[in-house]
Design a protein around this motif. Structure first.
Motif, PDB file in Angstrom:
ATOM      1  N   LEU A 181       0.807  -1.221   0.000  1.00 13.05           N
ATOM      2  CA  LEU A 181       0.000   0.000   0.000  1.00 13.05           C
ATOM      3  C   LEU A 181       0.836   1.266   0.000  1.00 13.05           C
ATOM      4  O   LEU A 181       0.335   2.339  -0.337  1.00 13.05           O
ATOM      5  N   LEU A 182       2.103   1.140   0.384  1.00 14.71           N
ATOM      6  CA  LEU A 182       2.957   2.321   0.487  1.00 14.71           C
ATOM      7  C   LEU A 182       4.278   2.039  -0.218  1.00 14.71           C
ATOM      8  O   LEU A 182       5.075   1.203   0.228  1.00 14.71           O
ATOM      9  N   GLU A 183       4.508   2.743  -1.295  1.00 20.44           N
ATOM     10  CA  GLU A 183       5.646   2.453  -2.170  1.00 20.44           C
ATOM     11  C   GLU A 183       6.984   2.572  -1.457  1.00 20.44           C
ATOM     12  O   GLU A 183       7.895   1.770  -1.683  1.00 20.44           O
ATOM     13  N   VAL A 184       7.112   3.570  -0.547  1.00 23.66           N
ATOM     14  CA  VAL A 184       8.409   3.754   0.105  1.00 23.66           C
ATOM     15  C   VAL A 184       8.754   2.557   0.996  1.00 23.66           C
ATOM     16  O   VAL A 184       9.932   2.233   1.180  1.00 23.66           O
ATOM     17  N   LEU A 185       7.745   1.897   1.540  1.00 23.22           N
ATOM     18  CA  LEU A 185       8.002   0.698   2.346  1.00 23.22           C
ATOM     19  C   LEU A 185       8.479  -0.436   1.456  1.00 23.22           C
ATOM     20  O   LEU A 185       9.429  -1.157   1.785  1.00 23.22           O
ATOM     21  N   ASP A 186       7.829  -0.578   0.323  1.00 23.70           N
ATOM     22  CA  ASP A 186       8.202  -1.628  -0.622  1.00 23.70           C
ATOM     23  C   ASP A 186       9.628  -1.403  -1.125  1.00 23.70           C
ATOM     24  O   ASP A 186      10.421  -2.348  -1.229  1.00 23.70           O
ATOM     25  N   GLU A 187       9.949  -0.150  -1.410  1.00 21.67           N
ATOM     26  CA  GLU A 187      11.281   0.184  -1.923  1.00 21.67           C
ATOM     27  C   GLU A 187      12.362  -0.109  -0.887  1.00 21.67           C
ATOM     28  O   GLU A 187      13.450  -0.590  -1.216  1.00 21.67           O
ATOM     29  N   ALA A 188      12.049   0.171   0.382  1.00 22.66           N
ATOM     30  CA  ALA A 188      13.026  -0.051   1.453  1.00 22.66           C
ATOM     31  C   ALA A 188      13.038  -1.494   1.939  1.00 22.66           C
ATOM     32  O   ALA A 188      13.938  -1.891   2.689  1.00 22.66           O
ATOM     33  N   GLY A 189      12.036  -2.276   1.526  1.00 26.77           N
ATOM     34  CA  GLY A 189      11.986  -3.681   1.920  1.00 26.77           C
ATOM     35  C   GLY A 189      11.608  -3.902   3.377  1.00 26.77           C
ATOM     36  O   GLY A 189      12.092  -4.840   4.017  1.00 26.77           O
ATOM     37  N   VAL A 190      10.731  -3.027   3.919  1.00 29.40           N
ATOM     38  CA  VAL A 190      10.305  -3.147   5.321  1.00 29.40           C
ATOM     39  C   VAL A 190       8.786  -3.002   5.406  1.00 29.40           C
ATOM     40  O   VAL A 190       8.145  -2.526   4.474  1.00 29.40           O
ATOM     41  N   VAL A 191       8.232  -3.432   6.539  1.00 29.29           N
ATOM     42  CA  VAL A 191       6.829  -3.172   6.835  1.00 29.29           C
ATOM     43  C   VAL A 191       6.747  -1.885   7.640  1.00 29.29           C
ATOM     44  O   VAL A 191       7.757  -1.346   8.084  1.00 29.29           O
ATOM     45  N   ASP A 192       5.537  -1.377   7.838  1.00 29.02           N
ATOM     46  CA  ASP A 192       5.382  -0.142   8.602  1.00 29.02           C
ATOM     47  C   ASP A 192       5.748  -0.362  10.064  1.00 29.02           C
ATOM     48  O   ASP A 192       5.246  -1.282  10.720  1.00 29.02           O
ATOM     49  N   ALA A 193       6.613   0.487  10.588  1.00 25.94           N
ATOM     50  CA  ALA A 193       7.118   0.317  11.951  1.00 25.94           C
ATOM     51  C   ALA A 193       6.012   0.513  12.988  1.00 25.94           C
ATOM     52  O   ALA A 193       5.898  -0.258  13.942  1.00 25.94           O
ATOM     53  N   GLY A 194       5.203   1.558  12.825  1.00 23.63           N
ATOM     54  CA  GLY A 194       4.131   1.806  13.782  1.00 23.63           C
ATOM     55  C   GLY A 194       3.114   0.679  13.791  1.00 23.63           C
ATOM     56  O   GLY A 194       2.642   0.257  14.856  1.00 23.63           O
ATOM     57  N   GLY A 195       2.772   0.186  12.604  1.00 31.35           N
ATOM     58  CA  GLY A 195       1.850  -0.934  12.520  1.00 31.35           C
ATOM     59  C   GLY A 195       2.396  -2.168  13.210  1.00 31.35           C
ATOM     60  O   GLY A 195       1.674  -2.894  13.898  1.00 31.35           O
ATOM     61  N   LYS A 196       3.698  -2.406  13.037  1.00 32.81           N
ATOM     62  CA  LYS A 196       4.336  -3.550  13.695  1.00 32.81           C
ATOM     63  C   LYS A 196       4.299  -3.390  15.210  1.00 32.81           C
ATOM     64  O   LYS A 196       4.036  -4.349  15.948  1.00 32.81           O
ATOM     65  N   GLY A 197       4.543  -2.180  15.675  1.00 34.62           N
ATOM     66  CA  GLY A 197       4.485  -1.932  17.110  1.00 34.62           C
ATOM     67  C   GLY A 197       3.098  -2.185  17.677  1.00 34.62           C
ATOM     68  O   GLY A 197       2.958  -2.750  18.772  1.00 34.62           O
ATOM     69  N   TYR A 198       2.065  -1.790  16.937  1.00 31.37           N
ATOM     70  CA  TYR A 198       0.685  -2.016  17.382  1.00 31.37           C
ATOM     71  C   TYR A 198       0.373  -3.506  17.406  1.00 31.37           C
ATOM     72  O   TYR A 198      -0.289  -4.006  18.326  1.00 31.37           O
TER      73      TYR A 198
END
Length: 559
Positions: A181-198
């Motif tokens: 859903l978010l290109e910058v996450l895909d480009e960096a190869g990570v999931v959303d940090a805040g979502g992971k924390g939740y």
């Protein structure tokens, strides 16, 4: 514990059990702090999402621990207020809003049930979305919304175990698809940090709800070390030893055990899960407490602390802090107060002795220590505001991750507050050039905001991990040059990075270059950079200041 192997049915939970859930969730978030921090999109050392979420939640749980309320609704209110006051950074502020929604759903509830937990999760998503001016999908907001939708779907479920298992499963799935859903996450190869924390927070709630034997010691280790209440301090003066132990194989009822051991001291906490008892008591006779416990099973994790020594050490530390505060009030440097009674005042946030002195010299009434990877809490900002002898105050966050916390302060004080959303130190200094202490609050803050568009900020720092961004291959340890937050230069030398970045920043009408030198920059390197800049830009005014800031070798302003 594997959440895929759950067969324990729970219809409702009381306040003690809810506290246990929150304590475990806090511990789980602490354990995953660096994992979440490392999910930062950019490889610069500002990946503090995990730290901010943990600090926000731990402050909230601290408030929960202080209350003796016997209703889940009241406990949730204390959780919400603690999160609000302890919120740090964007992720902490959003978490505080999620916990506020959770509290709204549990309002007036005596016990925790699927119905009020479901209502809380749904309100959590609504409030979090409302708190963000421009919601972005693929972030913690998406995760919260999809969890809320799942909670609504589970209206026919009344078992908390089944409900929470499915909620955690949804959280995991939602986090996993954030890069889609978010290109910058895909480009960096990570999931959303805040979502992971939740997700980790919710999983911690589930694990705290179930608390199996092999986890029991871990769950309660430190569960009494989040802070000292007034009652606990009085107990330390009355009794000599803080005694803790676990009784394995205990078949006694908690109430019976608690009643019998209570004669030995106070500050008594007895919690049972399956056949394990966790006991905490302040007593003058720890041996008698242990002898009592051994009547009911085998003892393990025995811990006895001399509270008299702890008490005197804490008094000594508090006295040192009080002396320091008094000294700084008399000498308003390094983040303390200019007590001149101007009509209008400024609170500035920054870190580094040199930068703090600069803001003090150019008219800030209070300089609060904070910045990159060191975000102040809502309470920190409020304390600073209350120390300023003015009713109208402008806050300069000077960091993008402090802006959202500063906005929360407006509704928590009777003083009139305006936020000038400075994202960098150079923006804050430029804004101060337009500050008029005799002016009107909204007019002066508007003038200061207008100045921000004329400032270009450069920052020289280092990469904390390998990544590839915008066709730039970055390795851990590389020197990075950022202009207004975007990576523009990748080199192996911080002076070369500064020269390349300034060359990228300078435009035809510019005439001033200002350098703020960081704490890790050597005097030799500083002089070398000055020589090269004077040679390359002979027609520019060049100003160099000792900033003393961590993380950044140089902070650069071009105007």
């Amino acid at each position: 514990m594997l959440i895929d192997q759950i067969d324990q049915e729970i219809k409702q939970l009381n306040t003690a059990e809810f506290k246990q859930m929150l304590i475990v969730a806090t511990k789980k978030l602490k354990e995953a702090e660096e994992e979440v921090n490392d999910l930062n999109i950019y490889p610069v050392p500002d990946g503090d999402t995990g730290s901010n979420m943990y600090l926000t939640l731990s402050n909230a749980v601290e408030e929960v621990k202080k209350t003796n309320s016997n209703t889940v609704g009241d406990l949730a209110d204390k959780l919400s207020m603690g999160a609000l006051m302890g919120a740090r950074g964007n992720s902490g502020v959003i978490l505080s809003q999620l916990l506020k929604g959770l509290a709204n759903g549990m309002e007036d509830s005596d016990v925790l049930t699927v119905d009020n937990l479901s209502a809380g999760l749904q309100q959590a998503a609504d409030i979090a979305y409302q708190a963000v001016m421009k919601p972005v999908e693929g972030t913690i907001l998406t995760v919260a919304r999809e969890i809320a939708e799942k909670a609504e779907e589970l209206s026919d479920v009344h078992d908390l175990t089944e409900f929470m298992y499915k909620i955690v499963k949804q959280a995991r799935e939602s986090v996993a698809k954030t890069p889609q859903l978010l290109e910058v996450l895909d480009e960096a190869g990570v999931v959303d940090a805040g979502g992971k924390g939740y997700e980790i927070f919710l999983r911690g709630l589930l694990e705290g709800m179930l608390a199996e034997e092999e986890e029991f010691e871990e769950i309660f280790a430190g569960s009494f070390a989040l802070g000292h209440t007034k009652e606990e301090q009085e107990s330390e003066e009355k009794f000599g030893y803080c005694t803790e132990f676990i009784v394995k194989g205990a078949e006694v009822e908690v109430d019976e055990f608690r009643e019998k051991i209570s004669a030995l001291g106070d500050s008594l906490v007895v919690v049972k899960t399956q056949d394990l008892l966790k006991v905490h008591i302040h007593t003058d006779h720890p041996g008698e407490a242990l002898e009592f416990g051994i009547e009911y099973g085998d003892l393990t994790n025995i811990k006895i602390d001399n509270m008299s020594e702890q008490h005197h050490e804490r008094i000594r530390q508090e006295a040192e802090r009080d002396a320091q505060e008094q000294a700084t009030k008399e000498d308003p440097k390094d983040g303390e107060i200019d007590t001149s009674a101007d009509e209008l005042a400024v609170l500035a946030v920054t870190v580094g002795d040199g930068l703090q002195d600069i803001f003090d010299q150019i008219g800030a009434h209070y300089v609060l220590k904070g910045g990159q990877s060191f975000n102040p809490s809502t309470k920190d900002l409020l304390n600073g505001i209350e120390k300023i002898d003015a009713s109208d105050i402008i806050i300069l966050p000077n960091n993008k991750n402090v802006i959202s916390t500063a906005k929360q302060v407006k509704d928590l004080t009777e003083k009139n507050i305006e936020i000038v959303p400075t994202k960098t130190v150079p923006q804050g200094i430029a804004a101060m050039m337009m500050f008029n202490p005799q002016g009107e609050l909204s007019a002066v803050s508007d003038d200061m905001k207008e100045e921000l568009e004329y400032v270009k900020t450069g920052e020289i720092t280092y990469a904390v991990r390998d990544t590839e961004i915008s066709d730039m291959k970055i390795e851990k340890g590389d020197i990075l040059g950022l202009q207004d937050g975007d990576i523009e230069v990748v080199t192996g030398n911080y002076n070369q990075a500064a020269l390349n970045l300034i060359d990228h920043m300078v435009e035809d009408l510019d005439s001033l270059i200002t350098i703020y030198v960081g704490e890790e920059t050597t005097a030799e390197k500083k002089e070398e950079l000055i020589d090269k800049l004077e040679e390359k830009y002979p027609d520019f005014d060049l100003e160099v200041h000792t900033g003393g800031q961590p993380i950044y070798y140089y902070i650069i302003s071009v105007e």
